[in-house]
Design an enzyme around this catalytic site. Structure first.
Site, short mmCIF file in Angstrom:
data_model
loop_
_atom_site.label_atom_id
_atom_site.label_comp_id
_atom_site.label_asym_id
_atom_site.label_seq_id
_atom_site.Cartn_x
_atom_site.Cartn_y
_atom_site.Cartn_z
N SER A 175 -1.99 -8.58 -0.10
CA SER A 175 -0.59 -8.24 0.43
C SER A 175 -0.46 -8.73 1.91
O SER A 175 -1.49 -8.76 2.57
CB SER A 175 -0.68 -6.76 0.14
OG SER A 175 0.50 -6.14 0.86
N TYR A 188 -4.70 1.74 1.72
CA TYR A 188 -4.37 0.43 1.21
C TYR A 188 -4.61 -0.84 2.31
O TYR A 188 -5.06 -1.74 1.87
CB TYR A 188 -2.90 0.32 0.80
CG TYR A 188 -2.28 -0.76 0.03
CD1 TYR A 188 -2.41 -0.51 -1.14
CD2 TYR A 188 -1.58 -1.55 0.59
CE1 TYR A 188 -1.90 -1.80 -2.09
CE2 TYR A 188 -0.95 -2.56 -0.02
CZ TYR A 188 -1.20 -2.67 -1.36
OH TYR A 188 -0.62 -3.83 -2.04
N1 LIG Z 1 4.37 -3.70 -5.33
C1 LIG Z 1 4.47 -4.19 -4.18
O1 LIG Z 1 5.00 -3.92 -3.15
C2 LIG Z 1 3.19 -5.29 -3.70
C3 LIG Z 1 3.31 -5.85 -2.65
C4 LIG Z 1 2.09 -6.72 -2.30
C5 LIG Z 1 1.02 -6.64 -3.06
N2 LIG Z 1 0.96 -6.23 -4.37
C6 LIG Z 1 -0.15 -6.19 -5.25
O2 LIG Z 1 -0.06 -6.70 -6.37
C7 LIG Z 1 -0.80 -6.02 -7.40
C8 LIG Z 1 -0.22 -5.31 -8.44
O3 LIG Z 1 0.62 -4.29 -8.03
P1 LIG Z 1 1.72 -3.90 -8.54
O4 LIG Z 1 3.10 -3.70 -7.66
O5 LIG Z 1 2.00 -4.58 -9.83
O6 LIG Z 1 1.41 -2.31 -8.88
P2 LIG Z 1 1.42 -1.44 -10.13
O7 LIG Z 1 2.76 -1.68 -10.80
O8 LIG Z 1 1.05 -0.05 -9.62
O9 LIG Z 1 0.22 -1.85 -11.05
C9 LIG Z 1 -1.16 -1.72 -10.70
C10 LIG Z 1 -1.86 -2.02 -11.87
O10 LIG Z 1 -3.06 -1.95 -11.48
C11 LIG Z 1 -4.10 -1.17 -12.48
N3 LIG Z 1 -5.05 -0.46 -11.97
C12 LIG Z 1 -5.10 0.55 -11.15
N4 LIG Z 1 -6.11 1.16 -10.97
C13 LIG Z 1 -7.02 0.51 -11.59
C14 LIG Z 1 -8.32 0.70 -11.78
N5 LIG Z 1 -9.22 1.54 -11.36
N6 LIG Z 1 -9.03 -0.09 -12.88
C15 LIG Z 1 -8.19 -1.04 -13.49
N7 LIG Z 1 -6.94 -1.28 -13.25
C16 LIG Z 1 -6.36 -0.39 -12.36
C17 LIG Z 1 -2.80 -0.31 -12.93
O11 LIG Z 1 -3.06 0.13 -14.44
P3 LIG Z 1 -3.81 1.54 -14.88
O12 LIG Z 1 -3.02 2.34 -13.81
O13 LIG Z 1 -3.24 1.65 -16.15
O14 LIG Z 1 -4.84 1.42 -14.67
C18 LIG Z 1 -1.63 -1.09 -13.15
O15 LIG Z 1 -1.71 -2.19 -14.05
C19 LIG Z 1 -1.80 -5.13 -6.31
O16 LIG Z 1 -3.02 -5.76 -6.01
C20 LIG Z 1 -1.05 -4.84 -5.11
O17 LIG Z 1 -1.57 -4.57 -4.09
C21 LIG Z 1 1.94 -5.03 -4.65
#
Ligand SMILES: NC(=O)c1ccc[n+]([C@@H]2O[C@H](COP(=O)([O-])OP(=O)(O)OC[C@H]3O[C@@H](n4cnc5c(N)ncnc54)[C@H](OP(=O)(O)O)[C@@H]3O)[C@@H](O)[C@H]2O)c1
Length: 302
Positions: A175, A188
């Protein structure tokens, strides 16, 4: 200084100019893309959000097999079925990446039932979304276990075989907050900064390992449920990224063997500004852009 060292010292600036020119040329001429028809791709958190879009994109680009890890069976199953309908073999396994024993156990199951993983995408993460004093200790620990240490365990589980095969790629969905923190997401930002250092060290450590590469992606705010409720001051000027864009650019970066990807590219400015601006000016930028207060309205996953 001996002749050999003198030779390398004189050659060094020439090398630097060569690599800069090469990078500039590559911007305009497409480089050779990795053929993914033999790749087995494992995506942590592959059931929803960016992870689900990554699964679609890897399938679209011809990956041989996909494996999805996560904790919620319903969304893993849905994504898996969608990928199978696209004509790609897909498997899902319940695995909490914050649990070291579970990661090693499920990695063994994956190797036995599906085969050797050649592309590992560390995408799973959580955000607690509170200040240090408002966070309970277990919540703080959980983010570090999932967002940072989880990658230690998954990489330790799959990298050795990639090195043996001389074929592999480790991807980290990081991120921009790893480079520029905001208040109200201390768990985070800390975990992402340490995950950035993990990838930097891993990447350098793999320099002499042919066929094995890494990609670290640093996206800006993306339209998923993770940061629901977060408000920036000028949403028209800084609109959230679409998760499909993050997925498409990530897979493209893997195919081109790009080590570091800022999304959007304008985020490079953030890092440059931070390197020389005085603290008071940086504080004003945070206040002006709204990043200082953006977490006040944060709801996250409800
Ligand atoms: N959204 C943003 O603004 C943003 C910006 C920059 C970077 N990112 C990064 O992009 C990535 C994906 O984020 P997203 O936006 O898609 O978030 P999201 O919709 O909340 O998805 C997060 C994913 O991680 C899984 N997860 C969480 N805890 C876990 C665990 N202990 N073991 C296995 N799986 C787990 C969740 O599945 P379950 O809950 O079913 O386990 C879900 O599939 C992350 O690394 C995040 O930091 C996001």
């Amino acid at each position: 200084m001996d002749w050999k060292s003198l030779g390398s010292a004189l050659f060094f600036p020439i090398q630097m100019v060569y690599f800069l020119l090469k990078a500039a040329v590559c911007l305009f001429f497409p480089s050779r893309l990795r053929d993914m028809s033999g790749d087995v791709v494992l995506i942590t958190g592959g059931g929803r959000g960016i992870g689900r879009h990554l699964a679609r994109e890897f399938a679209k680009q011809g990956a041989k097999k996909l494996i999805l890890w996560g904790r919620t069976e319903k969304c893993l199953k849905e994504t898996c079925e969608e990928i199978k309908l696209m004509g790609t073999e897909c498997h899902y396994f319940l695995c909490d990446v914050g649990n070291r024993e579970e990661v090693y156990q499920q990695a063994k199951v994956v190797r036995e039932r599906v085969g050797d993983v050649t592309i590992l995408v560390n995408n799973a993460a959580v955000v607690h979304g509170k200040s240090l004093m408002d966070s309970d200790d277990d919540a703080l620990l959980k983010s570090q276990h999932i967002n940072t240490l989880g990658q230690f365990w998954t990489t330790k589980a799959f990298l050795p075989r990639m090195l043996e095969l001389q074929n592999g790629h480790v991807v980290c969905i990081n991120s921009v907050l790893s480079q520029s923190s905001i208040p109200g997401a201390i768990d985070y930002c800390t975990s992402k900064a340490s995950s950035f250092a993990f990838m930097e060290s891993l990447t350098l450590g793999l320099l002499d390992c042919p066929g094995v590469g890494t990609t670290t992606v640093l996206p800006f705010h993306t339209n998923t449920e993770m940061f629901q409720g977060m408000r920036v001051r000028f949403p028209n000027l800084f609109p959230p990224l679409k998760p499909e864009t993050v997925a498409r650019r990530t897979v493209e970066a893997v195919q081109k063997n790009t080590a570091l990807l800022y999304l959007p590219w304008t985020m490079h400015a953030l890092v440059i500004l931070k390197s020389f601006m005085p603290q008071q000016a940086l504080e004003e930028i945070h206040k002006f852009s709204g990043s200082y207060t953006c977490m006040n309205t944060f709801k996250g996953r409800t």
